[in-house]
Design an enzyme around this catalytic site. Structure first.
Site, short mmCIF file in Angstrom:
data_model
loop_
_atom_site.label_atom_id
_atom_site.label_comp_id
_atom_site.label_asym_id
_atom_site.label_seq_id
_atom_site.Cartn_x
_atom_site.Cartn_y
_atom_site.Cartn_z
N HIS A 102 0.82 -1.23 0.00
CA HIS A 102 0.00 0.00 0.00
C HIS A 102 0.85 1.27 0.00
CE1 HIS A 102 -3.65 -2.26 0.43
NE2 HIS A 102 -3.28 -2.79 1.58
N ASP A 125 -2.65 -10.52 -2.74
CA ASP A 125 -3.21 -10.14 -1.44
C ASP A 125 -4.70 -9.84 -1.65
OD1 ASP A 125 -2.25 -8.91 1.45
OD2 ASP A 125 -3.93 -7.76 0.62
N HIS A 177 -6.28 -7.31 -0.62
CA HIS A 177 -6.48 -5.88 -0.87
C HIS A 177 -5.69 -5.43 -2.10
CE1 HIS A 177 -6.90 -6.48 3.57
NE2 HIS A 177 -7.93 -5.65 3.42
N ASP A 227 -4.77 -13.18 3.35
CA ASP A 227 -6.07 -12.66 3.78
C ASP A 227 -7.17 -13.00 2.78
OD1 ASP A 227 -4.71 -10.92 2.10
OD2 ASP A 227 -4.92 -9.16 3.39
C1 OKP Z 1 -3.14 -4.39 4.56
B1 OKP Z 1 -2.79 -5.55 3.63
C2 OKP Z 1 -9.68 -3.15 9.77
C3 OKP Z 1 -9.38 -1.89 8.98
C4 OKP Z 1 -8.68 -2.23 7.70
C5 OKP Z 1 -6.58 -1.49 6.60
C6 OKP Z 1 -6.38 -2.77 5.89
C7 OKP Z 1 -4.95 -2.91 5.44
C8 OKP Z 1 -4.61 -4.22 4.82
N1 OKP Z 1 -9.79 -2.93 11.18
N2 OKP Z 1 -7.78 -1.23 7.31
O1 OKP Z 1 -3.13 -5.37 2.27
O2 OKP Z 1 -3.19 -6.85 4.05
ZN ZN Z 2 -4.29 -7.42 2.48
#
Ligand code: OKP
Ligand code: ZN
Length: 338
Positions: A159, A193, A195, A282
């Protein structure tokens, strides 16, 4: 296969107490125990050779990050304590591109960050150590004749943009790796990933020699919300070298793997010299942050599909938050590369 772990002592120094999200103030999921779970499981297998990389400075951060951003990351927490702050530092006022950062780095947190991700006293040390691990893995593939090397990098990186942190990421390890490899040949990055890897996308958006492919939860409703749509396809010389595949809630193995396999057709046509994989666990069905329904076998099948490309590959750890499951998922994902 070789596995390069982030220096353990350094990664432990980045352990924010909590994060602020729409769920309120909750425990920080991107914790040192994620590293322990994966490392321990890999140590118990017979197919890996584990190297722990050194902590310390990294020379090539400026290949993808701006100098003022790096200065900010290095000094912000100390400035925060110096101005009477306590504990972790996080932003609650954010600037746009026309903002001017205050001279006090702690006050500029919302200029150099795009969300509430906390910075701790050990964040800079840990992020540099994770970059070190990634670049050591990169060297092993580029000059060391290794076919596939896994970097257990923590904190993650995908990110982080050239000048902003967020989403638990500070330095973009996949981008540092790809920028390094791109000096020797074309590079394809595949981000699996859950996200969208907005930072990696942005860093290579205008480049035609680095293909960025990401499969992720649709940003219409999932983090990072403002990037990752299918119509983001690259700009200038990079036109057509970004491929986003946003997916609906609840995706299962078969649909995910069908999309991945279509993406690898595009990748083969690009004919890269190197492959960089940003892997997050994830996407697994019980991940506390995710909504996908992939099984452990599904995660293994993603690894198999990418290993089949038979390219010199650097695999970089991104997310994945169900700590007890991470070891098994990592073993299944990596086994096809070994
Ligand atoms: C990072 B990676 C949950 C809020 C989520 C950010 C997610 C970041 C993911 N309490 N906010 O891509 O796994
Ligand atoms: Zn992620």
């Amino acid at each position: 296969m070789k596995v390069v772990c982030t220096n353990n002592e350094a990664q432990r120094r980045h352990a924010p107490e909590s994060e602020l999200s729409r769920a309120g103030v909750t425990p920080y999921p991107e914790c040192p125990e994620r590293y322990d779970a994966i490392r321990t499981a890999l140590e118990e297998t017979t197919f890996v050779d584990i190297i722990e990389s050194a902590a310390g400075g990294v020379e090539s951060l400026a290949t993808v990050h701006e100098a003022d951003y790096l200065d900010f990351l290095r000094t912000a927490h100390t400035a925060w304590l110096g101005s009477g702050g306590e504990g972790d530092l996080s932003a609650c006022v954010f600037s746009d591109a026309n903002g001017h950062p205050p001279a006090d780095p702690a006050a500029a947190t919302g200029y150099y960050g795009f969300d509430t991700t906390p910075i701790t006293a050990g964040t800079w040390t840990a992020a540099c150590a994770a970059a070190n691990a990634t670049l050591e893995a990169t060297d092993l593939v580029r000059d060391g004749g290794e076919h596939a090397v896994y970097a257990l990098s923590r904190p993650p990186g995908h990110h982080a943009t050239g000048n902003r942190f967020g989403g638990y990421c500070f330095l973009n390890h996949a981008a540092l790796c790809a920028a390094n490899l791109a000096t020797k040949g074309k590079v394809a990055i595949v981000d699996v990933d859950y996200h969208h890897g907005n930072g990696t996308q942005e860093i290579f958006y205008a480049r035609g020699d680095v293909l960025f492919i990401s499969l992720h939860a649709d940003p219409e409703w999932e983090y990072p919300l403002y990037w990752g749509r299918a119509d983001e396809t690259g700009s200038g010389e990079g036109h057509g070298a970004t491929l986003n595949i946003p997916l609906p809630r609840g995706v299962q193995n078969a649909d995910y793997l069908r999309h991945l396999s279509a993406a690898t057709q595009r990748l083969r046509a690009f004919a890269p010299t190197y492959l960089v994989v940003s892997v997050g666990f994830d996407t697994w069905k019980n991940d506390p942050l995710g909504t996908f329904q992939l099984s452990a076998e599904g995660i293994g099948a993603i690894g198999a599909c990418l290993a089949e490309l038979a390219l010199p590959t650097v695999i970089i750890q991104e997310g994945g938050y169900d700590v007890p499951a991470l070891g098994d998922l990592a073993v299944r994902f990596l086994a096809p590369f070994a």
